[in-house]
Design a protein around this motif. Structure first.
Motif, mmCIF file in Angstrom:
data_model
loop_
_atom_site.group_PDB
_atom_site.id
_atom_site.type_symbol
_atom_site.label_atom_id
_atom_site.label_comp_id
_atom_site.label_asym_id
_atom_site.label_seq_id
_atom_site.Cartn_x
_atom_site.Cartn_y
_atom_site.Cartn_z
ATOM 1 N N LEU A 66 -0.145 1.188 -13.218
ATOM 2 C CA LEU A 66 0.430 2.497 -13.543
ATOM 3 C C LEU A 66 1.553 2.853 -12.574
ATOM 4 N N PHE A 67 1.356 2.520 -11.303
ATOM 5 C CA PHE A 67 2.389 2.794 -10.309
ATOM 6 C C PHE A 67 3.648 1.991 -10.614
ATOM 7 N N GLY A 68 3.465 0.731 -10.993
ATOM 8 C CA GLY A 68 4.612 -0.110 -11.340
ATOM 9 C C GLY A 68 5.396 0.458 -12.517
ATOM 10 N N GLY B 207 0.231 13.318 -10.352
ATOM 11 C CA GLY B 207 0.169 14.025 -11.631
ATOM 12 C C GLY B 207 0.179 13.057 -12.807
ATOM 13 N N TYR B 208 1.018 12.032 -12.711
ATOM 14 C CA TYR B 208 1.096 11.010 -13.757
ATOM 15 C C TYR B 208 -0.217 10.234 -13.838
ATOM 16 N N PHE B 209 -0.763 9.886 -12.696
ATOM 17 C CA PHE B 209 -1.998 9.098 -12.642
ATOM 18 C C PHE B 209 -3.178 9.876 -13.226
ATOM 19 N N GLN B 210 -3.200 11.186 -13.026
ATOM 20 C CA GLN B 210 -4.301 11.996 -13.533
ATOM 21 C C GLN B 210 -4.343 12.013 -15.059
ATOM 22 N N LYS B 211 -3.242 11.694 -15.710
ATOM 23 C CA LYS B 211 -3.234 11.600 -17.177
ATOM 24 C C LYS B 211 -3.975 10.353 -17.648
ATOM 25 N N TYR B 212 -4.063 9.337 -16.789
ATOM 26 C CA TYR B 212 -4.702 8.062 -17.126
ATOM 27 C C TYR B 212 -5.739 7.707 -16.048
ATOM 28 N N ARG C 1 6.489 11.818 0.110
ATOM 29 C CA ARG C 1 5.324 12.657 -0.215
ATOM 30 C C ARG C 1 5.507 13.346 -1.567
ATOM 31 N N GLU C 2 6.704 13.857 -1.800
ATOM 32 C CA GLU C 2 6.985 14.537 -3.068
ATOM 33 C C GLU C 2 6.844 13.563 -4.245
ATOM 34 N N ARG D 283 -1.707 4.641 -2.788
ATOM 35 C CA ARG D 283 -2.807 3.689 -2.969
ATOM 36 C C ARG D 283 -4.170 4.289 -2.646
ATOM 37 N N HIS D 284 -4.191 5.434 -1.990
ATOM 38 C CA HIS D 284 -5.448 6.080 -1.631
ATOM 39 C C HIS D 284 -5.887 7.131 -2.650
ATOM 40 N N PHE D 285 -5.173 7.272 -3.751
ATOM 41 C CA PHE D 285 -5.487 8.317 -4.720
ATOM 42 C C PHE D 285 -6.766 8.060 -5.502
ATOM 43 N N LYS D 286 -7.020 6.823 -5.834
ATOM 44 C CA LYS D 286 -8.190 6.529 -6.660
ATOM 45 C C LYS D 286 -9.455 6.745 -5.836
#
Length: 97
Positions: free
Chosen positions: A29-31, A16-21, A8-9, A52-55
């Motif tokens: 991006l995950f890779g 946070g990383y994904f929100q930049k892009y 979870r952490e 995988r459910h973030f988008k």
């Protein structure tokens, strides 16, 4: 540290990383993110199950009377028709018993 908490952490850190892009491809991006953090194997798999459910799900409006509305209507009729047939068979079977 408990593995679930670790996953979870790490998922939150990736969020946070994904929100930049935000327009980027979630999987690629995950890779890249996993590669930079040296996360592999089972850990990568379990973190992906969370991330995988973030988008956000893209919503599409269908105009009344459009080709899409007609196709969806027909699909719904087929599904409901099959359900109705199945219910009839179940009811007939119950009456026969």
């Amino acid at each position: 540290m408990n593995k679930k908490n670790f996953y979870r952490e790490q998922a939150e850190q990736f969020k946070g990383y994904f929100q930049k892009y935000p327009c980027g491809n979630l999987l690629s991006l995950f890779g890249k993110w996993c590669e930079s953090k040296d996360i592999e194997g089972k850990d990568k798999h379990y973190i992906w199950k969370i991330t995988r459910h973030f988008k956000p799900i893209e919503k599409k409006e269908i105009e009344k009377g459009s080709d899409e509305a007609v196709r969806i209507g027909e699909l719904i009729n087929v599904i409901f028709g099959a359900d109705l047939e199945k219910l009839k068979k179940i009811a007939e079977k119950k009456e026969a018993e």
